[in-house]
Scaffold this active site. Structure first.
Site, short mmCIF file in Angstrom:
data_model
loop_
_atom_site.label_atom_id
_atom_site.label_comp_id
_atom_site.label_asym_id
_atom_site.label_seq_id
_atom_site.Cartn_x
_atom_site.Cartn_y
_atom_site.Cartn_z
CG HIS A 1 -0.42 0.35 2.50
ND1 HIS A 1 -0.03 -0.60 3.43
CD2 HIS A 1 -0.17 1.55 3.09
CE1 HIS A 1 0.41 0.00 4.52
NE2 HIS A 1 0.34 1.30 4.32
CB SER B 1 2.68 2.30 6.04
OG SER B 1 1.43 2.51 6.65
N GLY B 2 4.97 -0.05 6.07
CA GLY B 2 6.07 -0.63 5.31
C GLY B 2 7.30 -0.95 6.13
#
Length: 343
Positions: free
Chosen positions: A149, A293-294
């Site tokens: 994402h 995120s990630g």
């Protein structure tokens, strides 16, 4: 004084003989006498709980000798069959052994503490400077691992640069950041954007990195279980209404079983947690948030400075609340990762 000398001499001789014999314990506690620094079970327990609870064989000089469980010895001597595991063994070579006694509660990371940590840079139309909006993990000399994402976004923006070797994204560290352009992007073909299923991606670097004290690949977790001592790192928000941190943050989390985690999320959505995901949370409000995120959910498994990536920060309900964060379980995607990174 003579009596004391004899006692010391006797103790040293006893320990040496005991080590020569090697075996110790009985039943489930059966093992081999090893220095605490050479017993992975003891090292992991000390890191995570500040004590190991193993039977003591004695001392070798000033180093404690413990009864190291046999099953750990057996697992360390298994034949390496996976390419990612073989790569990990190579990464560990040359790194100094180190048992770190850390309790992480959302503190600033130190320079070189997480040398695999990377930030993904996005360049917007009117900007001349990159915005570092996602995290990633260096897993080889020319690949980083992140969340899908971070690449597939509603604004159609995608990262074009990877920054490594620093903990301060503003460039205030005493070392120069290593910025590398992204050559190619690989989103897992099963990725489902709306439900955040199979939320994993790879980025190939335009130029392979040279390993250093501040830039070094991490290993990939090989098992499908939920290990203790999870550490999460990122440059995300430090409060729900605040700004992203420019200094890399670190915190310890505890794993939450998939069935338990599903109960949290089914109450808010029709999205059960599946076995290719892993959940984690803390009792004191430490959590991942927007901007993390990630980034990696990781553990240190052996007395070494190297980390092993267990999960990838995917999504959650709010930040720092009473709901577990959801991470993509890396071990479920080893075949896909290896087919690209180590074909």
């Amino acid at each position: 004084m003579i009596v004391l000398y004899l006692l010391i001499f006797y103790a040293d001789g006893f320990i040496a003989d005991f080590l020569d014999e090697g075996k110790c314990g009985e039943g489930s506690t059966k093992g081999t006498c090893k220095m605490v620094t050479e017993c992975p079970v003891a090292a992991a327990a000390i890191r995570n709980k500040q004590h190991h609870g193993l039977e003591r064989c004695g001392f070798e000089g000033i180093t404690e000798v413990v009864c190291c469980p046999e099953e750990e010895t057996d697992s360390r001597t298994q034949i390496v069959t996976r390419k990612s595991d073989h790569a990990c063994k190579e990464y560990v070579k040359g790194l100094p052994p180190d048992i770190t006694f850390l309790i992480l509660k959302g503190d600033n990371a130190t320079l070189g503490e997480f040398p695999h940590m990377a930030a993904l840079g996005y360049l917007y139309d009117d900007d001349v400077e990159y915005k570092w909006e996602c995290g990633a993990s260096l897993i080889s000399s020319n690949f980083v691992l992140t969340a899908a994402h971070c690449l597939v976004r509603t604004d159609n923006k995608s990262p074009t640069k990877v920054r490594m070797g620093v903990i301060d994204t503003t460039g205030s560290d005493k070392v120069e950041a290593l910025d590398v352009n992204i050559k190619k992007k690989y989103v897992n073909p099963q990725y489902q954007h709306r439900q955040k299923r199979h939320d994993i991606a790879l980025l190939e670097l335009e130029t392979p990195i040279t390993k250093s004290k501040y830039v070094h690949p991490a290993c990939l977790y090989q098992e499908g279980n939920d290990p203790i001592g999870l550490v999460v790192t990122g440059w995300g928000l430090t409060s729900q209404s605040g700004d992203p941190s420019t200094i890399l943050q670190k915190a310890t989390l505890e794993p939450v079983p998939v069935p338990t985690c599903t109960k949290y999320y089914e109450a808010r959505s029709s999205r059960p947690i599946l076995n290719f995901q892993i959940c984690a949370m803390s009792d004191d409000g430490r959590d991942t948030c927007s901007g993390d995120s990630g980034g990696p959910l990781q553990v240190q498994q052996e007395p070494s400075t190297i980390y092993t990536i267990v999960g990838i920060t995917s999504y959650g309900i709010g930040c720092g609340g009473k709901n577990p964060g959801v991470y993509t379980r890396v071990s479920a995607y080893l075949d896909w990762i290896e087919s690209i990174v180590w074909p």
